[in-house]
Design a protein around this motif. Structure first.
Motif, mmCIF file in Angstrom:
data_model
loop_
_atom_site.group_PDB
_atom_site.id
_atom_site.type_symbol
_atom_site.label_atom_id
_atom_site.label_comp_id
_atom_site.label_asym_id
_atom_site.label_seq_id
_atom_site.Cartn_x
_atom_site.Cartn_y
_atom_site.Cartn_z
ATOM 1 N N PHE A 13 6.154 -2.107 -1.589
ATOM 2 C CA PHE A 13 5.025 -2.539 -2.397
ATOM 3 C C PHE A 13 3.821 -2.871 -1.520
ATOM 4 C CE2 PHE A 13 8.287 -2.782 -5.495
ATOM 5 C CZ PHE A 13 7.699 -2.824 -6.743
ATOM 6 N N SER A 14 4.078 -3.214 -0.248
ATOM 7 C CA SER A 14 2.984 -3.560 0.662
ATOM 8 C C SER A 14 2.098 -2.368 0.977
ATOM 9 C CB SER A 14 3.554 -4.128 1.973
ATOM 10 O OG SER A 14 4.263 -5.316 1.739
ATOM 11 N N THR B 286 0.472 -0.769 -0.924
ATOM 12 C CA THR B 286 -0.712 -0.817 -1.778
ATOM 13 C C THR B 286 -1.750 -1.811 -1.258
ATOM 14 O OG1 THR B 286 0.241 -2.564 -3.193
ATOM 15 C CG2 THR B 286 0.725 -0.271 -3.778
ATOM 16 N N SER B 287 -1.498 -2.393 -0.091
ATOM 17 C CA SER B 287 -2.346 -3.487 0.400
ATOM 18 C C SER B 287 -3.814 -3.106 0.486
ATOM 19 C CB SER B 287 -1.853 -3.942 1.781
ATOM 20 O OG SER B 287 -0.552 -4.455 1.702
ATOM 21 N N MET C 201 -5.244 -2.902 -2.938
ATOM 22 C CA MET C 201 -5.344 -4.209 -3.585
ATOM 23 C C MET C 201 -6.507 -5.015 -3.016
ATOM 24 S SD MET C 201 -3.048 -4.194 -5.873
ATOM 25 C CE MET C 201 -3.146 -5.912 -6.353
ATOM 26 N N LEU D 22 -9.484 -3.598 -5.376
ATOM 27 C CA LEU D 22 -9.486 -4.556 -6.482
ATOM 28 C C LEU D 22 -10.638 -5.543 -6.388
ATOM 29 C CD1 LEU D 22 -7.902 -5.386 -9.017
ATOM 30 C CD2 LEU D 22 -6.601 -6.962 -7.575
ATOM 31 N N ILE E 143 6.599 -8.560 -5.620
ATOM 32 C CA ILE E 143 5.288 -9.017 -6.089
ATOM 33 C C ILE E 143 4.592 -9.812 -4.987
ATOM 34 C CG2 ILE E 143 4.090 -10.483 -7.745
ATOM 35 C CD1 ILE E 143 5.139 -7.931 -8.966
ATOM 36 N N GLY F 152 3.624 -7.503 -1.963
ATOM 37 C CA GLY F 152 2.778 -6.360 -2.246
ATOM 38 C C GLY F 152 1.521 -6.691 -3.018
ATOM 39 N N LEU F 153 1.691 -7.208 -4.215
ATOM 40 C CA LEU F 153 0.554 -7.342 -5.120
ATOM 41 C C LEU F 153 -0.322 -8.554 -4.842
ATOM 42 C CD1 LEU F 153 2.296 -6.329 -8.485
ATOM 43 C CD2 LEU F 153 1.200 -4.866 -6.767
ATOM 44 N N THR F 154 0.168 -9.523 -4.088
ATOM 45 C CA THR F 154 -0.626 -10.733 -3.853
ATOM 46 C C THR F 154 -1.280 -10.762 -2.482
ATOM 47 O OG1 THR F 154 1.320 -11.958 -3.041
ATOM 48 C CG2 THR F 154 0.861 -12.063 -5.395
ATOM 49 N N THR F 155 -1.216 -9.653 -1.738
ATOM 50 C CA THR F 155 -1.784 -9.653 -0.388
ATOM 51 C C THR F 155 -3.291 -9.876 -0.401
ATOM 52 O OG1 THR F 155 -1.858 -7.238 -0.538
ATOM 53 C CG2 THR F 155 -0.018 -8.205 0.670
#
Length: 369
Positions: free
Chosen positions: A90-91, A93-94, A97, A101, A264, A267-270
């Motif tokens: 998942f990382s 996507t850093s 993100m 984002l 999560i 990956g998603l909170t980086t």
């Protein structure tokens, strides 16, 4: 610990020291290149907002990576099972993100209000409240400081592998080096060094993967098959979470929930990490931002796939040799594999690259603080 021949150890240490010193000097010198007329704060925190696509991409990638990707994640997988490497994917996507984002929005607002730090961004949002700025500073200092210490420990572990001495000595040395690099080089010095580091680390990961697989004397799929035959529970999602009296299905559900939560988190909170999102304050223009997302995603994917793929090789070579009483830490799996599978000069370059990732990551944390 590996029984390293004296000549091999000296070669590794010399290459390691030369690379580290050259990268440190280059990072410091690069700060005083272009845009020398800019004020000190602008150069120190944002590099003059002229970072190119490679620099911006590497700032995000190296900021997320650090010791965790190169040592902590393989060590975590070694201890708790193969399912945990899935979390790390998942990382990849850093870069999207961070830059996709929130990067463009942060860049626009930072230029509008001439903000050089995240604290200034938050402060402006809340009418320049000094109380809010103080609280924000303390929160970042507390959590990012703890993260920085754990990352620096990775550098100390590398020192332990190289010299056989207590890792805390290496921890002290790397702390001094990081402070020097951060204070003298600023964000531009750190980011410029990250470009070289990114190239070296990408080449090193590919080389280590090829040589690591060859070191088993088997094909990659055969290596995985051997590990499966010898450690079947290592492939279970419930590995490390199941006690003797618990049933498999409840533990399986619990472990899958844990895996998902880590996915999560990793990956998603980086994009919430200030030292990673600092790159959004430095990029030159929108085209640079878009190119950085593509480049960073490819580079980080190579790191993640290569290092996670080597977890099977580490388990094959060092199964039962790490993490026990009186045994080396599980975090040393990849460094030990590098020394075992690569020529001395290549192993020294790889280990120096890992430590440079540590220095760059913690250096950006110091600037974020």
């Amino acid at each position: 610990m590996l029984n390293i021949p004296f000549s091999t150890r000296i070669t590794i240490i010399c290459v390691f020291a030369a690379y580290t010193i050259l990268l440190l000097v280059y990072g410091i010198i690069s700060k005083y290149g272009k845009n020398s007329k800019l004020d000190f704060l602008s150069k120190f925190y944002t590099g003059g907002r002229v970072s190119g696509k490679f620099m911006t991409a590497m700032m995000v990638s190296a900021g997320v990576a650090g010791a965790g990707v190169f040592m902590g994640v393989p060590g975590f997988t070694y201890r708790f099972g193969a399912i945990w490497m899935v979390c790390c994917f998942f990382s990849m996507t850093s870069n999207f993100m961070v830059l996709g984002l929130i990067g463009k929005r942060i860049g626009i607002i930072a230029r509008r209000i001439n903000a050089t730090t995240f604290i200034e961004l938050f402060s402006n949002r809340y009418n320049n409240s000094k109380t809010f700025s103080l609280i924000t500073s303390l929160v970042i200092l507390f959590f990012l400081g703890a993260f920085g210490v754990s990352t620096l420990t990775g550098g100390g572990r590398i020192f332990q592998v190289l010299t056989g001495q207590d890792y805390r000595i290496g921890l002290a040395i790397f702390t001094v080096l990081v402070i020097i690099a951060a204070l003298l080089g600023g964000i531009k010095g750190i980011a410029t060094a990250m470009i070289i580091q990114g190239i070296v680390m990408t080449a090193s990961v590919i080389l280590l993967f090829v040589m690591g697989v060859n070191s088993t004397g088997l094909s990659y799929t055969q290596t995985i098959g051997e590990v499966l035959n010898k450690y079947p529970q290592w492939f279970s999602p419930a590995k490390g979470l199941m006690s003797g009296n618990e049933k498999f299905i409840p533990v399986l559900l619990k472990s899958m929930g844990t895996v998902f939560s880590f996915a999560i988190l990793w990956g998603l909170t980086t994009f919430t990490m200030p030292h990673v999102s600092m790159s959004a304050l430095t990029y030159k223009d929108t085209k640079t931002l878009h190119d950085s997302i593509k480049i960073g995603t490819i580079v980080f994917a190579i790191w993640m796939l290569g290092l996670n793929g080597l977890c099977f090789v580490v388990k094959y070579h060092f199964g039962g040799m790490l993490g026990g009483q009186g045994q080396p830490s599980v975090d040393l799996g990849i460094p030990m594999l590098a020394i075992k599978a690569m020529p001395a000069w290549a192993a020294g370059l790889f280990l120096a690259g890992v430590c440079s990732a540590v220095q760059s990551s913690v250096g950006s944390m110091i600037i974020a603080l």
